[in-house]
Enzyme design. Structure first.
Site, PDB file in Angstrom:
ATOM      1  N   HIS A  25      39.123  40.194  40.532  1.00  0.00           N
ATOM      2  CA  HIS A  25      38.727  41.606  40.622  1.00  0.00           C
ATOM      3  C   HIS A  25      39.915  42.561  40.628  1.00  0.00           C
ATOM      4  CE1 HIS A  25      35.315  39.272  42.255  1.00  0.00           C
ATOM      5  NE2 HIS A  25      34.588  40.182  41.634  1.00  0.00           N
ATOM      6  N   CYS A  81      33.457  38.782  36.268  1.00  0.00           N
ATOM      7  CA  CYS A  81      34.255  37.999  37.221  1.00  0.00           C
ATOM      8  C   CYS A  81      33.962  36.497  37.162  1.00  0.00           C
ATOM      9  CB  CYS A  81      34.122  38.540  38.640  1.00  0.00           C
ATOM     10  SG  CYS A  81      32.438  38.739  39.246  1.00  0.00           S
ATOM     11  N   ASP A 113      41.376  35.668  42.934  1.00  0.00           N
ATOM     12  CA  ASP A 113      40.409  36.756  42.810  1.00  0.00           C
ATOM     13  C   ASP A 113      40.564  37.438  41.446  1.00  0.00           C
ATOM     14  OD1 ASP A 113      38.744  38.910  43.110  1.00  0.00           O
ATOM     15  OD2 ASP A 113      39.576  39.570  45.028  1.00  0.00           O
TER      16      ASP A 113
END
Length: 357
Positions: free
Chosen positions: A241, A37, A239
């Site tokens: 993820h 990430c 994000d």
């Protein structure tokens, strides 16, 4: 203005976890889910710098609309292939030299160091990547790095700096052209011990307002986000993820790019929930952009009487080792081939050690 915000979100390249790419290093993982990430956030910050460089800060992306060649060329720099200069493969393998094994989580400073090294092999964008040390940005060192002449001429180096004021900034007496290399400035910081210290919040928010801002790398422990702005006391972030399938370029060089743009409302997080370890990013395409950034920092960041988030100094501190602008190792292979194996990676690290000495 929510519609304007959504347009700005979708204009950014959004890099997330991917699966089913070729194994890293030939035998390593074929997905970065669960560990990549912060590498993806570093890719997003760098991609935003390249968009500002080639397409302009106000460029917007529209689904199914034909995009300029520069856009596809930027996107190809980040595809999940070992021969793309800022791929997950290159970043993970370069991270080995920073003490991170492949599959291990990176922090903001490690990603910054990896981008600085990989940029040496990126001749198309020709970025100068400066990562600050000890919470200190040195103006003299940045200008020395960004005005470096072509690497093939060590003799022209002194000529350029001796005669630049007299002859103009684009020509040296040795006949070599020199120009400002676009600057990616990354400032790794720790804004507290276990939690962000509230004394830094106003200065932290001011950074997002600067026209040179690329946002901030950070997040929560083992959970990285790419912060691009704020609303009140909440940070707006992209994000990484989400796990998507590997996408390659077409035969004509274009990329099916829909999965590289976030087309939904952005996530938000309270500033006080931010882990104190962050990295600020700024892009200065021209010297005047950097001079303007320095003025804004003096006015908006350093005017605070309380704890300073970072220092901006004119001269290289005398107790530091001499500053030598990083240069590409003298090898006949490309960066992709050079760091394909761990053995060659450590050879590269030795090159850097020699150069820095």
């Amino acid at each position: 203005d929510k519609s304007k915000l959504l347009l700005d979100i979708s204009a950014r390249l959004w890099f997330t976890y991917r699966r089913k790419f070729s194994p890293i290093g030939g035998t390593g993982p074929s997905s970065d889910a669960g560990w990549g990430c912060m590498l993806r956030c570093g890719q997003m910050m760098l991609a935003q710098a390249l968009i500002c460089r080639h397409l302009g800060r106000d460029w917007q992306w529209e689904k199914h609309k034909k995009q300029p060649e520069e856009y596809h060329r930027i996107l190809r720099c980040f595809l999940d292939r070992k021969d793309c200069c800022y791929s997950i493969h290159q970043m993970a393998q370069m991270g080995v030299g920073e003490g991170k094994s492949i599959g291990e989580w990176f922090g903001p400073n490690t990603v910054a160091q990896v981008l600085k090294k990989l940029a040496l092999f990126d001749e198309w964008n020709s970025l100068a990547v400066y990562v600050s040390m000890d919470n200190t940005v040195v103006i003299e060192d940045i200008k020395k790095m960004c005005w470096s002449p072509p690497q093939s001429s060590s003799m022209a180096h002194s000529s350029v700096h001796l005669h630049r004021s007299a002859l103009g900034r684009n020509q040296s007496t040795a006949g070599f052209c020199t120009s400002w290399k676009p600057l990616l400035l990354i400032i790794p910081l720790r804004l507290g011990i276990n939690h962000i210290n509230p004394v830094y919040i106003d200065a932290f928010k001011e950074c997002f307002k600067m026209p040179q801002s690329l946002g901030v790398l950070g997040g929560k422990p083992n959970n990285a986000y790419y912060f691009i702005g704020f609303l009140g006391n909440e940070l707006i972030y992209l994000d990484p993820h989400t796990t998507q399938s590997f996408v390659d370029s077409e035969e004509n060089g274009t990329v099916d790019d829909e999965s590289f743009h976030c087309q939904q409302a952005p996530h938000r997080m309270k500033i006080m929930n931010l882990d104190p370890s962050v990295a600020l990013g700024f892009f200065c395409n021209e010297e005047c952009d950097f001079d303007n950034w320095c003025s804004l920092v003096q006015k908006e960041i350093l005017k605070q009487q309380s704890l300073r988030m970072f220092e901006l100094v004119q001269k290289h501190p005398p107790h530091w080792p001499p500053f030598i602008p990083p240069t590409k190792p003298e090898v006949t292979t490309t960066g992709a081939e050079l760091i394909e194996s761990t053995d060659k990676l450590f050879e590269l690290e030795e090159e850097f050690e020699i150069l820095s000495v």
